[in-house]
Design a protein around this motif. Sequence first.
Motif, PDB file in Angstrom:
ATOM      1  N   GLY A 114      32.769  29.943  37.487  1.00  0.00           N
ATOM      2  CA  GLY A 114      31.955  30.848  36.685  1.00  0.00           C
ATOM      3  C   GLY A 114      31.837  32.240  37.276  1.00  0.00           C
ATOM      4  O   GLY A 114      30.965  33.015  36.869  1.00  0.00           O
ATOM      5  N   ASP A 115      32.702  32.564  38.231  1.00  0.00           N
ATOM      6  CA  ASP A 115      32.715  33.908  38.820  1.00  0.00           C
ATOM      7  C   ASP A 115      33.683  34.764  38.002  1.00  0.00           C
ATOM      8  O   ASP A 115      34.824  35.016  38.401  1.00  0.00           O
ATOM      9  N   PHE A 116      33.209  35.221  36.863  1.00  0.00           N
ATOM     10  CA  PHE A 116      34.092  35.863  35.904  1.00  0.00           C
ATOM     11  C   PHE A 116      34.530  37.262  36.338  1.00  0.00           C
ATOM     12  O   PHE A 116      35.613  37.705  35.973  1.00  0.00           O
ATOM     13  N   HIS A 117      33.693  37.948  37.111  1.00  0.00           N
ATOM     14  CA  HIS A 117      34.114  39.253  37.624  1.00  0.00           C
ATOM     15  C   HIS A 117      35.323  39.094  38.552  1.00  0.00           C
ATOM     16  O   HIS A 117      36.289  39.854  38.471  1.00  0.00           O
ATOM     17  N   GLN A 118      35.256  38.112  39.443  1.00  0.00           N
ATOM     18  CA  GLN A 118      36.382  37.863  40.336  1.00  0.00           C
ATOM     19  C   GLN A 118      37.615  37.454  39.541  1.00  0.00           C
ATOM     20  O   GLN A 118      38.739  37.868  39.853  1.00  0.00           O
ATOM     21  N   ALA A 119      37.413  36.653  38.500  1.00  0.00           N
ATOM     22  CA  ALA A 119      38.540  36.235  37.663  1.00  0.00           C
ATOM     23  C   ALA A 119      39.203  37.439  37.011  1.00  0.00           C
ATOM     24  O   ALA A 119      40.440  37.529  36.958  1.00  0.00           O
ATOM     25  N   VAL A 120      38.395  38.367  36.501  1.00  0.00           N
ATOM     26  CA  VAL A 120      38.954  39.587  35.896  1.00  0.00           C
ATOM     27  C   VAL A 120      39.794  40.341  36.914  1.00  0.00           C
ATOM     28  O   VAL A 120      40.916  40.783  36.620  1.00  0.00           O
TER      29      VAL A 120
END
Length: 231
Positions: A114-120
């Motif tokens: 759920g670490d979407f910033h890192q995923a981006v």
Amino acid sequence: HGVLVRHIFRNQHLCKLLTKRGCTPYQAPKAFSSGVHMARQEKQKSSTRPAAGGGANNDAQEMLRMHATLKQASQKLSMGDLEGAANLSRKLLQRDPVYMGALQTLGVISLKKGDFHQAVNCFATAAAEAPDDFRSFLNLGFAWFGLKKPEMAELHLREASRLNPDNPEVHRMLGQVAMEQRAYETAVTALRAAVEREPKNLDGIIQLADCQVHLGNYEEAAKLLRKVHRK
């Protein structure tokens, strides 16, 4: 009835989408995201760095070591050891900031956590490195949707669809994004495209039925749900 369908979708299917074993890279217009622009700058910097070691033999040995480390990271990921896989991926990226396998692995881990910033960040860098691969666009769609940015999600998913128009997962996610924006007619078009390309996928049929409920097309929704019960 419509509430039940929405409950099934939101609590099961979306969870599957955001924790799927992820996806790779990207041909974007210049203004797609600042992350892509920064990744391209980093790629240009890294391409000017002198190679470590003294020749082709050293380079080959280093590549083999990195490949072995990536394999270990993938094994840890498959076993559910997210932290172990993430640590190995970060070590690889310290040695090569645009190492595709490590970017993809860390991006998938970030989606799962759920670490979407890192995923981006991971998938934008991968997209800049390999601009013709639709998978990073798809994963960027997942990540931006997780950040509650449906417009950005749609932007990247449209690019994924351009690069791979026959991928059902892209169409399903476009449908979900459209539903989030309450653009139900647009969602029906995308979800029908997904079902046409993957007619045995029950999640896609349920999504389409849910959308028909929102439009008040209860008979059409019932037909779709009967198909689910027969399968």
